[in-house]
Design a protein around this motif. Sequence first.
Motif, mmCIF file in Angstrom:
data_model
loop_
_atom_site.group_PDB
_atom_site.id
_atom_site.type_symbol
_atom_site.label_atom_id
_atom_site.label_comp_id
_atom_site.label_asym_id
_atom_site.label_seq_id
_atom_site.Cartn_x
_atom_site.Cartn_y
_atom_site.Cartn_z
ATOM 1 N N ARG A 44 0.827 -1.321 -0.211
ATOM 2 C CA ARG A 44 -0.160 -0.096 -0.072
ATOM 3 C C ARG A 44 0.910 1.305 0.061
ATOM 4 O O ARG A 44 1.874 1.269 0.686
ATOM 5 C CB ARG A 44 -1.011 -0.039 1.184
ATOM 6 N N ARG A 45 0.313 2.258 -0.710
ATOM 7 C CA ARG A 45 1.065 3.442 -0.890
ATOM 8 C C ARG A 45 1.324 4.321 0.563
ATOM 9 O O ARG A 45 0.258 4.351 1.061
ATOM 10 C CB ARG A 45 0.524 4.348 -1.977
ATOM 11 N N PRO A 46 2.430 4.540 1.020
ATOM 12 C CA PRO A 46 2.631 5.095 2.095
ATOM 13 C C PRO A 46 1.634 6.479 2.265
ATOM 14 O O PRO A 46 1.961 7.320 1.503
ATOM 15 C CB PRO A 46 4.141 5.463 2.313
ATOM 16 N N GLY A 47 0.928 6.823 3.475
ATOM 17 C CA GLY A 47 0.539 7.922 3.453
ATOM 18 C C GLY A 47 -0.827 8.286 2.861
ATOM 19 O O GLY A 47 -1.522 9.127 3.183
ATOM 20 N N LEU A 48 -1.451 7.201 2.001
ATOM 21 C CA LEU A 48 -2.702 7.160 1.596
ATOM 22 C C LEU A 48 -3.863 7.241 2.578
ATOM 23 O O LEU A 48 -4.730 7.910 2.274
ATOM 24 C CB LEU A 48 -2.630 6.346 0.200
ATOM 25 N N ARG A 49 -3.642 5.991 3.178
ATOM 26 C CA ARG A 49 -4.493 5.837 4.002
ATOM 27 C C ARG A 49 -4.080 5.117 5.275
ATOM 28 O O ARG A 49 -2.835 4.754 5.184
ATOM 29 C CB ARG A 49 -5.396 4.472 3.897
ATOM 30 N N SER A 50 -4.543 5.357 6.563
ATOM 31 C CA SER A 50 -4.149 5.197 8.024
ATOM 32 C C SER A 50 -4.092 3.454 8.217
ATOM 33 O O SER A 50 -4.730 2.654 7.403
ATOM 34 C CB SER A 50 -4.643 5.746 8.981
ATOM 35 N N VAL A 51 -3.422 2.846 8.934
ATOM 36 C CA VAL A 51 -3.571 1.510 9.049
ATOM 37 C C VAL A 51 -5.046 1.092 9.519
ATOM 38 O O VAL A 51 -5.306 0.067 9.080
ATOM 39 C CB VAL A 51 -2.484 1.470 10.462
ATOM 40 N N THR A 52 -5.519 1.856 10.291
ATOM 41 C CA THR A 52 -6.868 1.626 10.873
ATOM 42 C C THR A 52 -7.819 1.673 9.441
ATOM 43 O O THR A 52 -8.734 0.902 9.292
ATOM 44 C CB THR A 52 -7.463 2.981 11.695
ATOM 45 N N GLU A 53 -7.638 2.515 8.730
ATOM 46 C CA GLU A 53 -8.556 2.945 7.491
ATOM 47 C C GLU A 53 -8.249 1.401 6.583
ATOM 48 O O GLU A 53 -9.051 1.003 5.986
ATOM 49 C CB GLU A 53 -8.280 3.746 6.590
ATOM 50 N N LEU A 54 -7.091 0.895 6.437
ATOM 51 C CA LEU A 54 -6.629 -0.184 5.536
ATOM 52 C C LEU A 54 -7.263 -1.408 6.285
ATOM 53 O O LEU A 54 -7.985 -2.299 5.548
ATOM 54 C CB LEU A 54 -4.898 -0.153 5.291
ATOM 55 N N ARG A 55 -7.097 -1.621 7.364
ATOM 56 C CA ARG A 55 -7.749 -2.775 7.901
ATOM 57 C C ARG A 55 -9.330 -2.756 7.849
ATOM 58 O O ARG A 55 -9.882 -3.699 7.725
ATOM 59 C CB ARG A 55 -7.523 -2.735 9.697
ATOM 60 N N SER A 56 -10.133 -1.535 7.936
ATOM 61 C CA SER A 56 -11.253 -1.471 7.905
ATOM 62 C C SER A 56 -11.801 -1.689 6.277
ATOM 63 O O SER A 56 -12.846 -2.548 6.379
ATOM 64 C CB SER A 56 -11.767 0.054 8.354
ATOM 65 N N PRO A 138 -17.203 -3.107 12.775
ATOM 66 C CA PRO A 138 -16.739 -3.363 14.261
ATOM 67 C C PRO A 138 -16.490 -2.221 14.806
ATOM 68 O O PRO A 138 -16.103 -0.966 14.040
ATOM 69 C CB PRO A 138 -15.577 -4.468 13.772
ATOM 70 N N LYS A 139 -16.019 -2.215 16.295
ATOM 71 C CA LYS A 139 -15.625 -1.005 16.808
ATOM 72 C C LYS A 139 -14.264 -0.723 16.271
ATOM 73 O O LYS A 139 -13.574 -1.523 15.742
ATOM 74 C CB LYS A 139 -15.399 -1.349 18.174
ATOM 75 N N GLY A 140 -14.085 0.804 16.081
ATOM 76 C CA GLY A 140 -12.804 1.276 15.529
ATOM 77 C C GLY A 140 -12.833 1.471 14.121
ATOM 78 O O GLY A 140 -11.960 1.877 13.163
ATOM 79 N N PHE A 141 -14.114 0.814 13.193
ATOM 80 C CA PHE A 141 -14.054 0.794 11.563
ATOM 81 C C PHE A 141 -13.906 2.278 11.518
ATOM 82 O O PHE A 141 -14.577 3.321 11.879
ATOM 83 C CB PHE A 141 -15.308 0.242 11.186
ATOM 84 N N LEU A 142 -12.907 2.550 10.440
ATOM 85 C CA LEU A 142 -12.797 3.832 9.766
ATOM 86 C C LEU A 142 -12.563 3.979 8.482
ATOM 87 O O LEU A 142 -11.799 3.513 7.837
ATOM 88 C CB LEU A 142 -11.654 4.603 10.615
ATOM 89 N N ASP A 194 -29.929 9.082 0.331
ATOM 90 C CA ASP A 194 -29.498 7.728 0.718
ATOM 91 C C ASP A 194 -27.692 7.773 0.888
ATOM 92 O O ASP A 194 -27.140 8.111 -0.102
ATOM 93 C CB ASP A 194 -29.635 6.772 -0.318
ATOM 94 N N TYR A 195 -27.498 7.467 2.090
ATOM 95 C CA TYR A 195 -26.021 7.706 2.620
ATOM 96 C C TYR A 195 -25.488 6.551 3.064
ATOM 97 O O TYR A 195 -26.134 5.983 4.133
ATOM 98 C CB TYR A 195 -25.993 8.965 3.407
ATOM 99 N N GLY A 196 -24.257 6.016 2.714
ATOM 100 C CA GLY A 196 -23.972 4.876 3.535
ATOM 101 C C GLY A 196 -22.585 4.408 2.759
ATOM 102 O O GLY A 196 -21.810 5.119 2.077
ATOM 103 N N LEU A 197 -21.866 3.040 2.896
ATOM 104 C CA LEU A 197 -20.814 2.775 2.226
ATOM 105 C C LEU A 197 -20.969 2.693 0.827
ATOM 106 O O LEU A 197 -22.010 2.070 0.611
ATOM 107 C CB LEU A 197 -20.353 1.337 2.930
#
Length: 315
Positions: A44-56, A138-142, A194-197
Amino acid sequence: MSELAAKALVLWGMSEASCDFVAGRENQVFKVKGDRGTFALRIRRPGLRSVTELRSELVWLDAMDRAGLSVPRPEPSASGFLLETVDGHQVDLVGWLDGRPLGRSREPLELDNPAGIFFALGRELARLHDASDAFVPPKGFLRVHWDADGLLGDDPLWGRFWENPSLDAETRNLLLTFRSKAGEELKRLSSTLDYGLIHADPVRENVLLDGDCLRFIDFDDGGYGFRLFDIATALLKNRKEPDYMTLKANLIEGYASVRQLDMSRLGLFMALRAVTYVGWVVPRMGEEGSPIRNTRFVADACELCSDYLRQSAAI
């Protein structure tokens, strides 16, 4: 195979697998073939997404795969993690999806059954939205938010499009007027839309055709957003097709076969999608072909923003 990729494969117990570089824009992507199957290794490209975002993202993809969507299925490492760190880089492994892209940017579509395929595209977008609504994060999803601020705020996700250095005064004023009017409308309507993922980038290259199966790849920009944004993104770069109105009608019909969505504000979201590219291209101006892309992005944005403002004035 790069040294980084080789180290990553060890973590998945696939050090003996073949590994070939296939892409390197936002992420470095390698095609991996081994006894367990074929996969995409993504550095993954450094800085594009945080670790939490990538895991999510990976948790979301896993849920979409379990819901029956054809998306890249995350493969846990030997330690049971969906995301690993290798020499400071975030790395994951997902199932390889066969198929050919729906098309290529700036090239005419070459489809045997365009009406049927766009019906299927609308249907699969609706299924993705349905499955995403059923998904319990899950908890912490970002993930990022393609909301009013993410599109038109002081720091939009894809950049301050009205500050693109190539804009002349007239064009800049047009985009600023659009930003103001569109912002007012989104503020007024946001609670009813309508708003969501959403995938957020279902362009031709991110939709694969494999026989009767239609697959989505590249969820890098996926996050929370207006469902009309996905529809607009899927349509935007097909506007110059001679049968565009038929393609549009079939995509909307396909979506409606699964899920209801008020399409009355689609013109607004076509313009919103168009201006994002005017911001996106700014840090990429030094890349080969970017000046031509920029000219095209600005022209599209001007046309669609003008249409939106004209229609708004007529209401």
